[in-house]
Design a protein around this motif. Sequence first.
Motif, PDB file in Angstrom:
ATOM      1  N   GLY A 373     -28.948-102.911 -39.987  1.00 40.52           N
ATOM      2  CA  GLY A 373     -27.700-103.107 -40.712  1.00 40.52           C
ATOM      3  C   GLY A 373     -27.867-103.958 -41.951  1.00 40.52           C
ATOM      4  O   GLY A 373     -27.327-103.639 -43.021  1.00 40.52           O
ATOM      5  N   SER A 374     -28.628-105.047 -41.838  1.00 38.94           N
ATOM      6  CA  SER A 374     -28.788-105.934 -42.993  1.00 38.94           C
ATOM      7  C   SER A 374     -29.585-105.257 -44.098  1.00 38.94           C
ATOM      8  O   SER A 374     -29.258-105.404 -45.285  1.00 38.94           O
ATOM      9  CB  SER A 374     -29.445-107.253 -42.573  1.00 38.94           C
ATOM     10  N   PHE A 375     -30.612-104.478 -43.753  1.00 37.92           N
ATOM     11  CA  PHE A 375     -31.389-103.789 -44.786  1.00 37.92           C
ATOM     12  C   PHE A 375     -30.521-102.772 -45.534  1.00 37.92           C
ATOM     13  O   PHE A 375     -30.616-102.638 -46.757  1.00 37.92           O
ATOM     14  CB  PHE A 375     -32.599-103.086 -44.173  1.00 37.92           C
ATOM     15  N   LEU A 376     -29.687-102.041 -44.798  1.00 37.02           N
ATOM     16  CA  LEU A 376     -28.767-101.111 -45.458  1.00 37.02           C
ATOM     17  C   LEU A 376     -27.796-101.870 -46.360  1.00 37.02           C
ATOM     18  O   LEU A 376     -27.479-101.428 -47.471  1.00 37.02           O
ATOM     19  CB  LEU A 376     -27.998-100.302 -44.414  1.00 37.02           C
ATOM     20  N   LEU A 377     -27.342-103.016 -45.875  1.00 33.18           N
ATOM     21  CA  LEU A 377     -26.420-103.840 -46.661  1.00 33.18           C
ATOM     22  C   LEU A 377     -27.079-104.316 -47.945  1.00 33.18           C
ATOM     23  O   LEU A 377     -26.467-104.295 -49.021  1.00 33.18           O
ATOM     24  CB  LEU A 377     -25.971-105.032 -45.813  1.00 33.18           C
ATOM     25  N   PHE A 545     -34.488-112.586 -50.042  1.00 32.35           N
ATOM     26  CA  PHE A 545     -34.020-111.201 -50.107  1.00 32.35           C
ATOM     27  C   PHE A 545     -32.660-110.991 -49.461  1.00 32.35           C
ATOM     28  O   PHE A 545     -31.981-110.005 -49.731  1.00 32.35           O
ATOM     29  CB  PHE A 545     -35.072-110.230 -49.568  1.00 32.35           C
ATOM     30  N   PHE A 546     -32.215-111.952 -48.630  1.00 27.50           N
ATOM     31  CA  PHE A 546     -30.873-111.832 -48.056  1.00 27.50           C
ATOM     32  C   PHE A 546     -29.797-111.885 -49.138  1.00 27.50           C
ATOM     33  O   PHE A 546     -28.672-111.420 -48.934  1.00 27.50           O
ATOM     34  CB  PHE A 546     -30.629-112.947 -47.033  1.00 27.50           C
ATOM     35  N   ALA A 547     -30.136-112.436 -50.309  1.00 30.04           N
ATOM     36  CA  ALA A 547     -29.153-112.544 -51.393  1.00 30.04           C
ATOM     37  C   ALA A 547     -28.725-111.176 -51.910  1.00 30.04           C
ATOM     38  O   ALA A 547     -27.656-111.049 -52.525  1.00 30.04           O
ATOM     39  CB  ALA A 547     -29.730-113.380 -52.533  1.00 30.04           C
ATOM     40  N   PHE A 548     -29.532-110.147 -51.662  1.00 31.55           N
ATOM     41  CA  PHE A 548     -29.174-108.807 -52.135  1.00 31.55           C
ATOM     42  C   PHE A 548     -27.811-108.363 -51.622  1.00 31.55           C
ATOM     43  O   PHE A 548     -27.114-107.600 -52.287  1.00 31.55           O
ATOM     44  CB  PHE A 548     -30.231-107.787 -51.693  1.00 31.55           C
ATOM     45  N   MET A 549     -27.428-108.830 -50.433  1.00 31.31           N
ATOM     46  CA  MET A 549     -26.166-108.334 -49.877  1.00 31.31           C
ATOM     47  C   MET A 549     -24.975-108.724 -50.744  1.00 31.31           C
ATOM     48  O   MET A 549     -23.961-108.019 -50.775  1.00 31.31           O
ATOM     49  CB  MET A 549     -25.968-108.834 -48.447  1.00 31.31           C
TER      50      MET A 549
END
Length: 596
Positions: A373-377, A545-549
């Motif tokens: 889910g997070s990667f898609l986000l 990389f979590f900032a991409f969301m």
Amino acid sequence: MKAGAVRTDLSDLHDLLTEGKYLEATERLVSIGAIPLLDQMNYGEAFDDWLSVHRQQAEQRLQSAVSVALSALEKGDNLSEYARLSSLWSVRHPPAQTIADRKQGKVRIAVLPFKSIADPADHGFFADGVVDELITSLGQVPQLLVAGRTSSFQFKDSDKPPSKIADTLNVSHLLEGTIYRQGEQVRVAVSLVDAESGFESWAYCYDGSLDDMFAARAEVVQAITNGLSDALKLTEHASQPRKLTSDRKAYGLYLQGRALTIRAIGDGVLPTAIELLEKALEIDPEFAECWTALAEAEINMTVFTPCLDRLERCEKAAGYAKKALCLSPQQAHARIVLAFYAWTQNDIIGALDLAFEAYRLEPNNPDVLNRVGSFLLYCGRSRDALPYIEASIDQDPVNGRNYAILSGVHLNLGNIEAAVEAGQRMVDLGFPSLWLAAALAVSGDREAAIETYQLTKKLMNTVIYPPAGSAPLNPDAMDAYWLMAAKGLWSGKDQDRKNYCMVLEMLHATLHDPCDSTIVLPAIWMGEAPMVFKTLGTQITTANFFAFMSLWTNAEPINRVRLHPDFMDFVERIGMVAAWEKYGWPDLLPKPSTII
């Protein structure tokens, strides 16, 4: 069997797709529907194993061919054929299950931490190891949904009544246990409790020496799994045993190291975990699960500590994960570690491929669900991400970090109240208030956003850390910094924003890691596109990389990044466009055919 010796409807479908004969391919798909490759053929166990692998390979080839076909139809404005092919393909490969679908016909259970009445030097590691193996084994029973370890372990040594624990964990049954150890003798007593009545409905007991228990632990776990299946009237499912060790000392070191890896936060916690796991592997270098644990410990070092060698550690983690997969190819977590590494190499397609492969292997693992889910986000596919994220939280409802992802996806979808609620839940569980502040700002309550954002400073050096290599701030300086940051992000005043942007430029020029998340995330939230491009565009790390969301929140000034004329060059450079071509374009970007 020789490749190409047998022609099937699926191979014909693949050929039609690759040849661009989309109308004929669609008609062929009508006749095939959801029928698997070589359906109803049974020539024994060996053939079944071979067929399982080749079915997966065939579906992967078809998925790739269908993605290319849909992209071509879309670019050619052949929308009716696009819709028909997409609809028919969804019959064969339906989207992620909804929460209601996942719950249907399944028994929900939590394995609570076992009580350990043993030598104090044991620290409960042996009991925790048994619980971990049970969670893994029960998670492979198709008719069970097992609560995530993070949430279950919140109730270690809890005196709350079963009904209260079950309500918090969204389960109907609790598996409780006690391990009694005196010298080399051990007893394992396990009971299944009906949460509503509080009564025990099944029990199991094992007595023996510690050596016997250690040697027979796989059989003990399997006996408990089978006994539960009988008690709950489920279809028994032979679990795949994990690649553990036959050496007691190595196993003890592994349990201690893994416990610290999961804990992650605290001075010296992760370095100690790495040391313990390395010692275990010196004893037994064929210990696959220990290689995975070591890989996760290295990844956690790059995320939860201000280490100065993130990229090197991430590369080491990937090497350890590959070693684990060589020894035990069915591991999902090792694939997730490799997916993290793939992000740092701008191989976003590879990261998604690995995440979905992990999901295929362990579709009921809440950690895997969260990563898919997070990667898609992160790729802007917020609608596709939501079912996976909700499913993860449904099974792991007391894992605070998951609520940042949930708040982010709701914010991206315009569900502001839900985003605020998820952000508040994260805070209630003791995690940073950053995403709650973002949701409050988008809702229009800027004063509350500023106040809430500053609360995060209370978690400095506990849950979050200052940038790697930076000197700690004294209390007055910290107060001033967080107030300036909060105003720069959420006041809506240009001067406040400019002040904070100047600080980000200074940090970018002086920090050991110029792509640190303390620069990247604020740059996105303030719509400072050039800073986003020269940080994430230079180096994606496991810490940023979590900032991409947050790129995909449809609000000002965040939109300035996505609408910047250099945005498409940026996402092309980091490999995201290639991922969109395979997995679908973001919710907020126009279709490829309309891009000028």
